[in-house]
Design an enzyme around this catalytic site. Structure first.
Site, short mmCIF file in Angstrom:
data_model
loop_
_atom_site.label_atom_id
_atom_site.label_comp_id
_atom_site.label_asym_id
_atom_site.label_seq_id
_atom_site.Cartn_x
_atom_site.Cartn_y
_atom_site.Cartn_z
N ASP A 1 6.81 0.46 2.14
CA ASP A 1 6.96 1.34 3.30
C ASP A 1 8.17 0.97 4.15
O ASP A 1 9.02 1.82 4.46
CB ASP A 1 5.70 1.29 4.17
CG ASP A 1 4.51 1.98 3.52
OD1 ASP A 1 4.71 2.78 2.61
OD2 ASP A 1 3.37 1.69 3.93
N ASP B 1 -3.63 -0.34 12.05
CA ASP B 1 -2.46 -1.09 12.53
C ASP B 1 -1.58 -0.27 13.46
O ASP B 1 -0.94 -0.83 14.36
CB ASP B 1 -1.64 -1.60 11.35
CG ASP B 1 -2.26 -2.83 10.71
OD1 ASP B 1 -3.07 -3.49 11.39
OD2 ASP B 1 -1.95 -3.13 9.55
N SER C 1 -2.41 -2.62 -1.95
CA SER C 1 -1.85 -2.69 -0.61
C SER C 1 -2.42 -3.95 0.03
O SER C 1 -3.63 -4.07 0.21
CB SER C 1 -2.24 -1.45 0.20
OG SER C 1 -1.77 -1.57 1.53
#
Length: 407
Positions: free
Chosen positions: A14, A123, A177
């Site tokens: 990302d 997050d 992830s």
């Protein structure tokens, strides 16, 4: 002169894709910041990757001791565990990361901070609440929620990077992830997205092994605490971060601290993940083991309530709030006499108590023994029970009276 944006950079897919995306869509100078909370080898080659992707600069900030001393220890003292399973590994690290991002933004004269947290996760809340509390004037760019962000999958991000000449060390179909720091590592994605699937532990585990593959012989460990702060392991005094490192090795070896949970995210959805927290699980258990000796019943009961509250506060990203400060102040007040030594045995995923001592223990053998001691007369219990059960007896008498009238 271009404006600067501070990018919370991990080197993962990302944030790698976000560097050229920020330059294309906002014409910023991108200053990458990797906040090191104990990611280990994940930091290898990070500077070269960031610069090659178009970053103007990369900061790698070591906050490991600050993370352990000022964020982990208060949560250990509170026995803060979210939904009875999650030891807050990712959650505890986000406020110290947000704090350092703001400090670097001030140093660089940046006008914005960007993060790569998705619009479905926790997050984004943790980062943004922290930044808003510390620097309400800074602009926040959440790439995944921005209209200019057109990538909706890891596959599309990989194609975007390739189109910009960026070679990636991972692929979409073989990577979980993950989030790692000194306290834990989390795993999401792949087969874990289906709660009906058993985790592929052979492929998944990083910090340890399964209980089935742990040694056949157990291992004894002793720890000491002073005022609720861990001080030593097996007779060797060391700082908190080194205690966690030592316990990670011991716990990983014996299959400690593997949790498979479907948790309730702040945004409302359920999420399935596997967490490895070998050292943290041991540290939490050892601290709680000592508290059993020292805290009086009423304080212990209220502390459980406040510990659960602190877990929610941390999980929801509300670290920089008066409520967290007040809750932590209560917890700290309970730790004044949490001093002593605990001993336990690690064996195939289990932490087995093997003794505990404290100069402030409230355990009194003369009282607790089945034999009559000087401080307790068995006959005293009769009057206590009469008073303790008085309300129940009065109600029962009233119900008997009502029943007779109804007949």
């Amino acid at each position: 002169m271009k404006e600067k944006v501070i990018l919370a950079y991990s080197g993962g897919l990302d944030t790698t894709a976000i560097i050229p995306w920020l330059k294309e869509n906002f014409d910023y100078d991108v200053v990458c910041c990797c906040i090191d909370c104990g990611q280990g080898e994940e930091l290898d080659g990070l500077e070269e990757r960031a610069i090659s992707c178009g970053a103007a600069k990369l900061y790698i900030e070591d906050v490991i001791d600050e993370f352990c001393d000022e964020y982990v220890v208060p949560c250990v003292q509170a026995n803060a565990i979210y939904e009875n399973k999650y030891l807050l590994g990712t959650s505890m690290a986000r406020p110290v990361i947000a704090k350092r991002l703001v400090e670097i933004a001030r140093k660089e004269g940046a006008t914005a901070i960007c993060h790569g947290a998705t619009g479905k996760g926790n997050d984004q809340i943790r980062f943004e609440l922290g930044i808003k509390a510390l620097a309400p004037d800074l602009k926040i760019i959440a790439a995944w929620r921005n209209d200019a962000w057109t990538m909706n999958s890891r596959e599309e991000e990989i194609e975007y990077c390739k189109a910009h000449g960026i070679d990636l060390p991972f692929s979409a179909d073989t990577s979980y992830s993950r989030d790692r720091n000194l306290w834990h590592i989390s795993h999401e994605g792949l087969e874990l997205e289906d709660p009906a699937c058993e985790p592929d532990f052979d492929h998944l585990l990083v910090l340890g092994t399964t209980p089935e593959k742990a040694p056949e012989e157990g291992e004894y460990v002793t720890m000491t605490f002073e005022a609720g702060v861990p001080k030593s392991v097996n007779g060797k005094e060391m700082k908190v971060s080194d205690i966690i490192r030592t316990l990670n090795e011991l716990g990983g070896k014996h299959g400690i601290g593997i949790v498979d949970i479907v948790e309730n995210r702040v945004v409302g959805m359920k999420s399935r993940g596997v967490y490895e927290t070998p050292g943290g699980t041991i540290l939490m258990e050892a601290h709680q083991q000592l508290e059993e000796l020292i805290l009086d019943r009423d304080t212990y009961t209220m502390k459980k309530v406040m510990g659960n509250k602190l877990a929610d506060i941390v999980y929801e990203g509300k670290w920089f709030t008066p409520l967290r400060e007040a809750t932590q102040a209560f917890i700290e007040s309970t730790q004044k006499y949490v001093t002593g030594e605990v001993k336990f045995k690690l064996y195939k995923g289990n932490i087995i108590k093997a003794g505990e001592t404290s100069p402030y223990t409230l355990y009194n053998e003369s009282i607790a023994s089945f034999t009559t001691g000087d401080l307790y007369d068995h006959h005293d219990a009769e009057g206590f029970i009469n008073l303790f059960g008085l309300s129940s007896k009065v109600r029962a008498m009233k119900m008997q009276e009502v029943e007779k009238k109804q007949k």
